[in-house]
Design an enzyme around this catalytic site. Structure first.
Site, PDB file in Angstrom:
ATOM      1  N   SER A 290       0.829  -1.206   0.000  1.00 41.55           N
ATOM      2  CA  SER A 290       0.000   0.000   0.000  1.00 41.55           C
ATOM      3  C   SER A 290       0.864   1.258   0.000  1.00 41.55           C
ATOM      4  CB  SER A 290      -0.966  -0.036   1.194  1.00 41.55           C
ATOM      5  OG  SER A 290      -1.938   0.968   1.093  1.00 41.55           O
TER       6      SER A 290
ATOM      7  N   ASP B 250      -9.595  -4.284  -5.470  1.00 41.20           N
ATOM      8  CA  ASP B 250      -9.006  -3.185  -4.710  1.00 41.20           C
ATOM      9  C   ASP B 250      -9.242  -1.867  -5.442  1.00 41.20           C
ATOM     10  OD1 ASP B 250      -7.453  -1.483  -3.216  1.00 41.20           O
ATOM     11  OD2 ASP B 250      -5.547  -2.425  -3.706  1.00 41.20           O
TER      12      ASP B 250
ATOM     13  N   HIS C   5      -8.048  -5.047  -0.206  1.00 44.16           N
ATOM     14  CA  HIS C   5      -6.811  -4.306   0.041  1.00 44.16           C
ATOM     15  C   HIS C   5      -6.322  -4.646   1.446  1.00 44.16           C
ATOM     16  CE1 HIS C   5      -4.196  -0.735  -0.638  1.00 44.16           C
ATOM     17  NE2 HIS C   5      -4.258  -0.627   0.672  1.00 44.16           N
TER      18      HIS C   5
END
Length: 803
Positions: free
Chosen positions: A460, A728, A758
């Protein structure tokens, strides 16, 4: 009528779902049906079932339940007939946006997949109703609530499909991100954020993900709305956790209430709330429990790197050096924290100098176990940068899966605890990560490595920092890593729309407003939170005394609230003894929602209910603290400020009137025109979303948004391995970044895992699917460390055909 021994409702439903393939090992519930039918076939089946059920319930007399069941099937038929052509058009051009034929993944495909998944759930439920509607065990109200929830979700997905069509018409061929002028982009986002979202957070929560992940998502959502109820009420630590536990009951038993409150929180609470909630995993008790289930390692030490400048040799000419200065942006020079994790105790890891850098963590500092003999230094090193939206979490949150990595790879791992926004906005995190990366190379012997090969790995926000650290290393002329493994990275930090980002309307872990607030905080647009200044003044013992008093108060009030809720819902509490304010608790939101008329635009007036309406008043009156309220701020370009949490009771009606007027006035007519005549998506009744609409110029900095970096910078990147999630909202970030690298002839691979949300690395031990996805990340790291030519440069992709 049934013959023989009657089955219980649970047994009948289990038999039905089993016959439909719901418990297939590969995909349970509606997934099997969805994969076996195309959109047109599914639409035809739904229309046939809807008309059959509609005819049946229309013939059942004037009863309210029968009338509403007939209406819901009428709505299902209308929505699927309207949605099917749009999904067909999107699917017809989706291949133009793939990285290559072997990687069929992009936001358009994901949106179609999500809509098909919703249709499959409706198809299953419609078949169940058709098969069981005459049975004495048929629960009409329960099935009605399920059907209405998924119909609302399908209506919103139809709106998203029209938005995706607009993106197709606006973007350049092959482009996934919205590329209209800034005014058009702002209008698009303003319109998008007015859509109702609560239906996706109640009964339909996580319907698009693998069934194994749904109980976890439900637990998270219940915890979040319970935590949000006590946020900003001078509660900390154990007190707020206990309060949330005792007040979570009504959110567990009423999905509609949970969905409405989830929407309120995501739209109105500021980045400091999300920072506090995501950092729950940092509590010592929870982190200790997580580590008990993770692999056992010999070394897990938190180190504090002194802010001292040092020299690094240049790659082009090792005889020349460049000075690496300590981080200084915003906060001045300060130590950088890193965590060293190693499955084996290796040479150098117990050196006197390294011991002098150890930062105490209490009992956790004793995880360095002495061994009679040390293992030799590893030729490899993994430098890890954690995710958390640039605003939350540390290496402690990610330690469980890092320990597994250390065991499976057999290499030392150095995880960087960079400073977090909004207190430390860009470029502080980048400076600290780059400093720690250079320090690791220079002092690799202390870390138990010879650094023959280095891998940068992150997830991320950490994936973003992996790319930017590499770009900065190339800019300085020092050694770049031998490869990057980035899991679901963010590469475009501008509030711009893309097909996959449309999915943030329903994503329980990454809603669009939350994503935008985190990016705004990282860009320096969020003010620091000074609300804890009074806590600092109390001191440690004062906090303990205050929290103890609050805990005892909340235990009493929470237990009373829990007991009253169950007594009321069970019908044991007489109507004569009920006070007027308790009506929303006696008549649950789910029951009231089924009888509440909708307004012409599809907004649900019942969703205006807040915790102020449904919670016991005793708590706020006893505590003497103000209740939370909705924000009534506009969507216009304004600088972020402190959130106003709820209107006073006497102001509530005025705010709702002003909110409706504002919504009608500010809604861009050009955007609405993209919907076909007669179609009206549901609008949010929670007020304008408190979300930064205008992009900060700093977000275009290539060290913040690497997708926008010029070709000369991207040419300096090492081989890149990206592991993304098909569902995601950040999927298009990965696809477009991989396409840019591929077009430059750079070595890049993209692997997209299905049906996972995610952040799956932090859920690695949750189910088989997350374990397999985490193992894929480990395999990519292993390729970087052991196979120098694992990602050979590929030929540039052919230009996409015009859409």
């Amino acid at each position: 009528m049934t013959t023989g021994k009657p089955q219980s409702l649970e047994e009948r439903e289990y038999t039905f779902w089993k016959e439909q393939g719901a418990f297939n090992p590969r995909a349970r519930q509606a997934s099997q049906l969805m994969r076996s039918m195309d959109v047109r076939t599914m639409t035809q089946s739904l229309v046939t079932l809807a008309e059959d059920n509609m005819a049946f319930f229309s013939s059942q007399g004037p009863g309210e339940t029968a009338r509403r069941l007939s209406n819901v099937f009428l709505g299902i038929r209308e929505q699927v007939v309207g949605l099917e052509p749009t999904l067909g058009r999107l699917l017809g051009v989706a291949h133009l946006f793939d990285l290559d034929a072997e990687t069929p993944a992009n936001g358009y495909r994901s949106l179609v997949h999500t809509a098909r998944c919703c249709m499959a759930h409706l198809l299953h439920k419609s078949r169940y109703v058709a098969s069981n509607r005459r049975s004495i065990f048929f629960r009409a109200s329960h099935n009605l609530a399920e059907l209405e929830a998924y119909l609302a979700a399908l209506t919103q997905l139809r709106a998203l499909a029209y938005y995706a069509q607009r993106l197709l018409a606006t973007n350049r061929p092959g482009g996934l991100f919205f590329e209209g002028d800034e005014g058009l982009t702002t209008d698009f986002l303003r319109e998008y954020v007015t859509l109702h979202k609560g239906c996706f957070y109640g009964r339909c929560l996580g319907f698009q993900f693998t069934p194994a992940i749904r109980p976890f998502l439900q637990t998270i959502s219940i915890g979040l709305v319970s935590f949000g109820e006590h946020y900003k009420r001078n509660e900390t630590g154990l007190s707020v956790t206990a309060s949330s536990l005792f007040t979570s009951g009504r959110f567990a038993i009423d999905p509609e209430l949970r969905g409405a409150e989830f929407e309120r929180i995501t739209q109105n609470l500021d980045v400091h709330f999300w920072k506090a909630f995501w950092n729950i995993t940092e509590i010592e008790v929870l982190s200790s429990l997580a580590n008990m289930a993770s692999a056992t390692v010999r070394v897990s030490r938190l180190l504090s790197l002194p802010p001292e400048a040092f020299e690094m040799p240049l790659t082009a000419d090792p005889k020349l050096t460049v000075t690496i200065s300590p981080p200084s942006a915003h906060m001045g020079p300060a130590p950088v924290l890193v965590r060293l994790i190693s499955y084996d105790l290796r040479e150098g890891q117990d050196s006197e100098y390294l011991n002098s850098l150890v930062k105490s963590e209490g009992p956790r500092a004793l995880e360095l176990w002495p061994r009679p003999q040390q293992a030799p230094r590893s030729p490899y090193l993994v430098v890890h940068i954690h995710g958390g939206g640039f605003v939350a979490q540390t290496s402690k949150s990610h330690e469980p899966y890092l320990k597994t990595w250390a065991q499976e790879l057999g290499v030392p791992i150095l995880s960087i605890d960079y400073s977090l926004a909004p207190e430390a906005p860009f470029p502080r995190a980048l400076e600290e990560c780059f400093y720690a990366y250079c320090w690791a190379i220079k002092n690799c012997a202390l870390l138990g490595s010879t650094c023959e090969r280095i891998c940068l790995a992150g997830d991320s926000a950490g994936g973003n920092l992996c790319f930017t650290v590499s770009l900065r290393a190339a800019d300085y002329g020092v050694r770049v890593p031998d490869g990057i493994m980035a899991a679901y990275p963010a590469t475009m930090l501008q509030p711009t729309a893309s097909p996959s980002r449309l999915l943030s309307l329903m994503d329980p872990l990454l809603p669009l407003s939350v994503l935008s607030k985190c990016v705004s905080a990282y860009a320096g647009g969020e003010a620091e939170d000074h609300s804890d200044s009074d806590q600092k003044a109390l001191g440690m013992m004062g906090l303990v005394r205050r929290d103890t008093a609050l805990l005892l108060r909340d235990l009493r009030l929470g237990a009373s609230s829990w007991l009253n809720s169950f007594l009321e819902l069970s019908g044991h509490k007489s109507h004569q003894n009920s006070v007027p304010m308790a009506e929303p608790m006696r008549r649950s939101v789910s029951e009231a929602a089924l009888t509440q008329p909708e307004d012409p635009l599809g907004t649900d007036p019942l969703k205006n209910l807040t915790l102020h309406d449904v919670s016991l008043r005793d708590s706020s009156e006893t505590s003497g603290t103000p209740e939370l309220s909705l924000s009534a701020e506009t969507l216009g370009p304004s600088t972020p400020s402190d959130v106003n949490f709820l209107p006073r009771p006497e102001d509530a009606s005025e705010e709702l009137e002003a909110q409706d007027k504002l919504s009608n006035q500010s809604r861009p007519r050009g955007i609405d025109a993209s919907f076909p005549e007669g179609f009206h998506p549901r609008r949010s009744s929670q007020g304008p979303t408190r979300m930064p609409i205008y992009s900060s110029p700093i977000a275009k900095n290539p060290f913040m948004s690497p997708l926008l970096a010029p070709e000369s910078m991207l040419q300096s990147l090492p081989p890149v391995h990206i592991v993304a999630c098909a569902l995601d909202p950040m999927l298009d970030d990965s696809v477009m970044f991989a396409r840019r690298l591929r077009s430059l002839g750079k070595p890049v691979t993209l692997r997209v895992v299905e049906d996972l949300p995610h952040g799956f690395l932090s859920l690695a031990s949750l189910c088989r699917e997350t374990r397999q996805a985490a193992a894929l990340c480990v395999e990519r790291i292993r390729q970087i460390l052991t196979q120098p030519d694992a990602a050979a440069p590929a030929a540039p992709a052919a230009p996409a055909a015009p859409v």
